[in-house]
Enzyme design. Structure first.
Site, PDB file in Angstrom:
ATOM      1  N   CYS A 267       0.518  -1.553   0.099  1.00 36.89           N
ATOM      2  CA  CYS A 267      -0.565   0.229   0.344  1.00 36.89           C
ATOM      3  C   CYS A 267       0.689   1.198  -0.101  1.00 36.89           C
ATOM      4  CB  CYS A 267      -0.560  -0.281   1.101  1.00 36.89           C
ATOM      5  SG  CYS A 267      -1.849  -1.042   1.191  1.00 36.89           S
ATOM      6  N   LYS A 330       6.115  -6.273   7.309  1.00 38.54           N
ATOM      7  CA  LYS A 330       5.722  -5.879   9.074  1.00 38.54           C
ATOM      8  C   LYS A 330       5.199  -7.466   9.824  1.00 38.54           C
ATOM      9  CE  LYS A 330       1.434  -4.621   9.992  1.00 38.54           C
ATOM     10  NZ  LYS A 330      -0.021  -3.179  10.031  1.00 38.54           N
TER      11      LYS A 330
END
Length: 440
Positions: A267, A330
């Site tokens: 993103c 992440k």
């Protein structure tokens, strides 16, 4: 629309599969569509093709209820649903900053051809400003029923928290052009709205901009503290203490002020680049020119992490074994798109290091992109005999490592903490040479 509408979700990637399953959890009947037969076969078999905590359990719960099914047939979707959510990807164009809208245009065109009764088509994909107006015109031109309307409803999912973010979002944004469209999309989110979720009703362009503006702000905040980390390294200051101090200012806040290896994923990087590209097309590129600096600061952190490892290896990676902890961009995700961790791992391998990489969930996806690295299935395998340990994704398993135990496994007690999540005093006290970004 007083009764709950039946829903379809076009595209069953990360956004679409999550949205489909969670909307059934909220009490709707849902049909999911994808042109990828393998994805549909996996979902029908109760398998989520990516890692997202809590989602496999919800899929299993609802597959037997009859309220959730999956198909590759647009005609079936058009006949079934009253509200259609378009959730297909908008990747970055090869060799360009701009977003590739091929999948969005194909999904709208294929769906529109089968819409013989009044329906609402809701765009959720992250798109450049102006796309919604084009899709509204496409629906008007292609749909057999001329009462088909468009709404735009940007998504704000955080990977690792997507189920919670869908069931209990912090806001809903509806870009609509008629009272009927607003009432229809409200009926498609009735349980969420009844639970007190704030609703912002606006126009198409504003709804499109909300997502890219939010991502650009977050990226800017992350890159700001990483820029401060560069200054801290030059001055001997500690960026973690700096972040704590400025984060107490309510106008700034502490969240997203964690200096380290920087952001990645599917993103933030591609969205800010697409925003830059679209701003240029609109003639307002100067307004977002700072985003180029944001992107460059972010990428510099990767190079600096490689340099920290070089410092601990006497200026060369050649002939050394390096344990890389983390491949996902992440924790609580298996997404390796534009992953800083995987980028660093590949970079040090090119410099001659023997890389042993371990990620609790992302090994398989990482291996597809960088098969030249050696992937292991446990932390113990990764660190055994290592000359250097590099913590690059802040999984809890890595945050909670015992420096004495890990020290008993390695060849040399050298560690680069690429996420600033370890206690330097504790690790140095255990005999480790500890380096991190933005700390003395």
């Amino acid at each position: 629309m007083s009764e709950r509408p039946r829903l379809s979700v076009i595209g069953t990637g990360y956004l679409g599969a999550t949205h489909a399953v969670c909307m059934v959890e909220l009490g709707y009947e849902v049909i999911g569509l994808d042109v990828d037969h393998a994805k549909i076969d996996a979902l029908r078999a109760g398998q989520i093709p990516f890692f997202e905590p809590g989602l496999p359990e919800l899929l299993a719960k609802h597959m037997d209820s009859g309220k959730l099914r999956f198909t590759t047939d647009y005609a079936e979707v058009a006949e079934f649903a009253d509200v259609h959510f378009v959730c297909v990807g908008t990747p970055q164009k090869q060799g360009q900053y701009a977003a590739d809208l091929t999948y969005v245009e194909a999904a709208f065109t294929s769906l529109a051809q089968h819409l013989t009764r009044r329906a609402l088509v809701v765009g959720k994909s992250t798109v450049p400003a102006g796309t919604a107006a084009r899709m509204a015109q496409l629906l008007a031109d292609v749909s057999p029923n001329k009462d088909v309307e468009l709404a735009w409803n940007p998504e704000f999912l955080r990977e690792g928290f997507a189920v919670e973010d869908t069931l209990r979002p912090d806001r809903l944004v509806f870009g609509v052009h008629s009272e009927w469209a607003e009432q229809t999309i409200r009926s498609a989110f009735a349980p969420v709205i009844e639970n007190g979720c704030p609703v912002i009703v606006t126009d198409y362009a504003t709804a499109e901009l909300v997502k890219v503006a939010a991502n650009s702000f977050l990226a800017t905040k992350i890159s700001f503290i990483n820029a401060m980390a560069e200054v801290c390294e030059a001055t001997g200051a500690d960026v973690t203490q700096l972040a704590d101090a400025i984060g107490h200012d309510a106008r700034i806040g502490r969240r997203f002020l964690n200096a380290g290896l920087g952001f990645g994923g599917g993103c933030l990087p591609k969205d800010i680049r697409a925003f830059i590209a679209r701003a240029g097309e609109l003639g307002v590129d100067q307004a977002v020119s700072f985003l180029r600096d944001v992107d460059e600061i972010n990428l510099r952190r990767r190079a600096r992490t490689v340099e920290l490892g070089l410092d601990l290896n006497d200026g060369s990676y050649r002939g050394t074994k390096v344990a890389v902890l983390g491949a996902a961009f992440k924790p609580n995700s298996d997404d390796v798109r534009d992953s800083p961790a995987l980028d660093v791992a590949a970079s040090i391998a090119r410099r001659g290091a023997e890389v042993y990489l371990y990620d609790p969930e992302a090994n398989a996806n990482a291996a597809k992109r960088h098969p030249e690295l050696t992937y292991v299935n446990t932390l113990d395998e990764a660190v055994s005999g290592a000359d250097l340990v590099m913590l690059l994704t802040e999984w809890n398993e890595f945050r909670q490592m015992d420096p004495e135990f890990i020290g008993s496994k390695v060849n040399k007690r050298n560690i680069v903490d690429g996420r600033n999540v370890l206690d330097p005093v504790q690790w140095r006290g255990a005999g480790w040479v500890y380096r991190s970004l933005g700390r003395p």
